[in-house]
Design an enzyme around this catalytic site. Structure first.
Site, PDB file in Angstrom:
ATOM      1  CB  SER A  85      26.031  49.724  -1.305  1.00 24.86           C
ATOM      2  OG  SER A  85      25.356  50.856  -1.823  1.00 24.86           O
TER       3      SER A  85
ATOM      4  CG  HIS B 291      27.913  54.433  -2.992  1.00 25.60           C
ATOM      5  ND1 HIS B 291      27.828  54.288  -4.359  1.00 25.60           N
ATOM      6  CD2 HIS B 291      27.205  53.409  -2.446  1.00 25.60           C
ATOM      7  CE1 HIS B 291      27.097  53.217  -4.638  1.00 25.60           C
ATOM      8  NE2 HIS B 291      26.702  52.672  -3.497  1.00 25.60           N
TER       9      HIS B 291
ATOM     10  CG  ASP C 165      29.361  56.649  -6.410  1.00 23.97           C
ATOM     11  OD1 ASP C 165      28.622  57.279  -5.621  1.00 23.97           O
ATOM     12  OD2 ASP C 165      29.418  55.398  -6.419  1.00 23.97           O
TER      13      ASP C 165
END
Length: 261
Positions: free
Chosen positions: A15, A202, A199
């Protein structure tokens, strides 16, 4: 006349790679500086680890036969570790020895003449996982509905980051040490990583900027022939056409991004 294609940079990761076009991320910046020279192909897959990514990579990276009809991938940038380093309670966890073996297999797939995907013009760069802000991530988990357990550990994340550096050294592959760069930028204080993480895991714009700078520096030092400053536009700048308008058809023929090619 063959259709217009450019050589490419392929980004392979989870991600953090997938989000490389968000928040003025590293992929967006690469696409900007390599514009009209090389294309940036983002193959980031949220939630994936190296084990799950191997069959994906086999479908993303062309075989030797297919490469004859496609633009060359000049740089392959592999960025995994954030999900592999999850604790064993999480399905994404990959044991450390297997994580290292998977990175080696990805490298082998493009560097070994015995591989169906051997690509001698491709240079591989590893990026290791960024440091974890455990407090920030725990807050994110607790805020989920229903609340989720904490499945990451800062020390374990660091171990996986160090393992990627180790693999790079053993395989003779350049490594962008994102873990160290971000941790140093935070004054080596985990809580201060909030400046670079959305967070706890990320990256935000500031975090991506640090990794981008380290990546460009690595390309310049280890593979200068592929640095954007040493490439030319595939199609000439417009002012060259203005200097010789009668020959615009000749001037606008596709050429290599590599001046000496």
């Amino acid at each position: 006349m063959a259709a217009y294609v450019q050589d490419a940079i392929m980004l392979l990761g989870d991600s953090i790679t997938q989000g490389g076009y968000e928040n003025n991320g590293f992929a967006a910046k690469l696409a900007h500086v390599y514009n009209r020279k090389m294309d940036v192909i983002n193959r980031g897959f949220s939630g994936y680890n190296t084990e799950w990514a191997l069959p994906i990579f086999e479908q993303c990276f062309a075989t030797q036969h297919e490469q004859q009809h496609l633009p060359k991938v000049r740089l392959l940038i592999i960025w995994f570790g954030a999900n592999d380093s999850c604790l064993p309670t999480r399905e994404q966890h990959v044991p450390l020895p297997q994580y290292k073996a998977n990175l080696r297999k990805m490298i082998w797939m493009v560097r070994s003449p015995e591989s169906p995907r051997y690509s001698p013009d491709t240079r591989v760069i590893l990026i290791n996982s960024p440091p974890l802000n455990a407090e920030q991530w725990a807050g994110r988990q607790a805020a989920q509905e229903p609340p989720r357990p904490m499945e990451r550990d800062s020390a374990v994340t660091r171990t996986y980051a160090e393992a990627a550096v180790e693999v790079g050294a053993q395989e003779g592959v350049a490594v962008v040490d994102a873990w160290t760069a971000l941790y140093d930028a935070a004054g080596r204080e985990e809580k201060a990583l909030k400046k670079f993480l959305t967070d706890g895991l990320h990256l935000n714009e500031a975090g991506y900027a640090i990794v981008y700078d380290e990546l460009v520096k690595t390309i310049k030092e280890k593979h200068p022939e592929y640095h954007y400053d040493n490439l030319q536009f595939v199609f000439v700048p417009f002012d060259k056409i203005c200097e010789d308008l009668k020959n615009y058809k000749e001037l606008t023929k596709k050429r290599s991004a590599f001046p000496d090619a």
